[in-house]
Scaffold this motif. Structure first.
Motif, PDB file in Angstrom:
ATOM      1  N   ASP A 243     -12.303  11.098 -24.138  1.00  0.00           N
ATOM      2  CA  ASP A 243     -13.614  11.202 -23.878  1.00  0.00           C
ATOM      3  C   ASP A 243     -13.878  11.860 -22.518  1.00  0.00           C
ATOM      4  N   ASP A 244     -13.205  11.737 -21.577  1.00  0.00           N
ATOM      5  CA  ASP A 244     -13.560  12.319 -20.205  1.00  0.00           C
ATOM      6  C   ASP A 244     -13.128  13.700 -20.270  1.00  0.00           C
ATOM      7  N   LEU A 245     -12.284  14.220 -20.911  1.00  0.00           N
ATOM      8  CA  LEU A 245     -11.701  15.611 -21.187  1.00  0.00           C
ATOM      9  C   LEU A 245     -12.715  16.096 -21.878  1.00  0.00           C
ATOM     10  N   PHE A 246     -13.073  15.796 -23.038  1.00  0.00           N
ATOM     11  CA  PHE A 246     -13.982  16.337 -23.948  1.00  0.00           C
ATOM     12  C   PHE A 246     -15.228  16.582 -23.255  1.00  0.00           C
ATOM     13  N   SER A 247     -15.747  15.629 -22.543  1.00  0.00           N
ATOM     14  CA  SER A 247     -17.104  15.813 -21.566  1.00  0.00           C
ATOM     15  C   SER A 247     -16.946  16.689 -20.720  1.00  0.00           C
TER      16      SER A 247
END
Length: 271
Positions: A243-247
């Motif tokens: 999620d963090d990488l995607f964001s």
């Protein structure tokens, strides 16, 4: 990437924020950035219209397409889950669904199962599905859409034994396999993200392609990740890191991607 699947991504990521309607000429030009022919795009649009996902209207000699109410609900559901959000904590209750759909309506039974899977339900026993998320209203909506309300029951339940909640989760979802999919995503996109950033500022059309492909790939987790609350996840859960990488990747590409879309998007005439 299949044109029909990409159309869902384009509508969900861009068109829904522009009034939900777009000229077919804009769609063919946008999907042309991914090497898709006009013929392939038109065929996919026609298929989605037959399936009830799209509606159309003619203005002069131009055709404009918008998501049907059913399609808009699907996009809203996807948006709620694909973009990271802070959970409110689990109240310990389960949403349970039981159905007994006759054999002569087997096609509806199969479709209903697919809808439950998409919402994040797990199969507990034959024809009994459950989720720790409050999805009762969405299940009722689906049952009404398929006209099977007389064959479906929805409950809010409290589990009193004999398994622990995490043991129940292990019976219904293959979290190890889902974690492996997140690992694959991280192994692919982390170095790719760093390599793109090293190139410096990207042209807007490149931002559009990269961001759309990112969302398209990440959207696949909607079909495998049940969106469980933190209390039911294993200690090592790679979904948070993904999620963090995607964001971060998304926010970096978003401005240029939006500018490119805006340049090709033609506003539909007022009805």
């Amino acid at each position: 990437m299949k044109p029909q699947s990409m159309l869902f991504t384009i509508y969900g990521e861009y068109v829904r924020h522009k009034g939900n309607e777009i000229w077919i000429g804009s769609l063919t030009r946008l999907l042309g950035e991914f090497g898709m022919t006009e013929q392939a795009v038109r065929a996919a649009i026609s298929r989605m219209q037959r399936q009830g996902w799209l509606t159309s209207r003619k203005v002069g000699n131009r055709s404009f397409y918008s998501m049907s109410p059913r399609g808009q609900r699907r996009l809203d559901e996807a948006a709620e889950r694909i973009y990271p959000h802070e959970g409110t904590g689990w109240n310990g209750r389960w949403c349970m669904v039981s159905y007994n759909i006759p054999e002569e309506r087997r096609h509806l039974r199969d479709q209903f199962r697919k809808e439950l899977t998409y919402l994040g339900f797990g199969l507990l026993t034959h024809s009994t599905w459950f989720s720790p998320n409050n999805l009762a209203d969405k299940v009722k909506e689906i049952a009404e859409t398929y006209e099977i309300t007389g064959h479906v029951e929805v409950f809010t339940a409290e589990h009193v034994g004999l398994s622990e909640p995490r043991q129940l989760v292990e019976k219904c979802w293959d979290l190890e396999s889902i974690n492996a999919s997140y690992r694959s995503f991280l192994d692919t996109y982390h170095p790719y993200f760093e390599a793109l950033q090293a190139e410096g500022e990207l042209p807007d059309n490149r931002c559009f392609v990269e961001k759309t492909q990112l969302v398209h790939q990440y959207r696949k987790f909607l079909f495998i990740d049940p969106d469980l609350p933190d209390e039911l996840l294993p200690a090592l859960w790679l979904g948070k890191e993904a999620d963090d990488l995607f964001s971060r990747f998304y926010e970096w590409l978003h401005p240029g991607a939006t500018r490119f879309f805006d340049d090709l998007y033609e506003a539909a005439p007022k009805k």
